[in-house]
Design a protein around this motif. Sequence first.
Motif: not given
Length: 260
Positions: A173, A175-176, A179, A250
């Motif tokens: 995702s 988000q992953s 991070v 990302t």
Amino acid sequence: EAAMQLPPAPPSSRPLWKNVLYFVCMILFLVFSDWAAPGDVILTLKDGARVEAISLQETKDTLVYQLKHDFRDRKEREEITFAKEEIVSVAHPDSWVVRVLKVKWYIAGTMGLLVLLMLWRWFKKEEVVEWFKNTWDFTKTLVPLLFGGVFITGFVGILLPQKYVATFVGDNSLQSNLVASVVGAFWYFATLTEIPVTQALMKLGMHRGPVLALLLAGPALSLPSMLVIAKVMGWKKTLVFCFFVVVIATFVGMLFGALV
């Protein structure tokens, strides 16, 4: 002006195509000699059940896996341990990676012989001696760092709970990957230590997309490098640079995770 007064560089003793072919064969030798079996396996248990999982760890009497689907009372991505006596067979799903694995030593051996043949026919003795000397110097420099990375990996694998890895970077995702990019941007990686560290994180359930995001952002940035860059370029340019490193890492991680 001083450089313009220098005599022209001596012509190469080999044409460009020979140098390119030599490096291609050497790289292919390294790639295929290090070709490893994929972590994805299909287990057949004594009761006839078939389990798709990812291999994590092996001990004397047990095998530890991460489930790829719900199994009995365990959920997908959970860690499960089987006694070796419970398992009838362990097979890898058929893929091009597995097919190459079966013939990797034939390919690597062929590439290695070609490298030796080219060294014998195309290179001077002085070049080969200098090559081995430089290789030994790099070995003395990098091997201690690699052992340091393996040492750190032991702490990561034991002290970092698997559930946290699965929660924050266990999928592909946005988000992953974000991070992983932010952590990589602030975490200082010594040379080569990122390889064993990310390998340990993958065994704990880290998805391949966030792994690439971490590997892209990590070497490009670290907290010490941010402070040095800010001192030279100012905080505004430093923040812009850090922003683009994190964003690009990302989205490249997401793309890679979607493709693999």
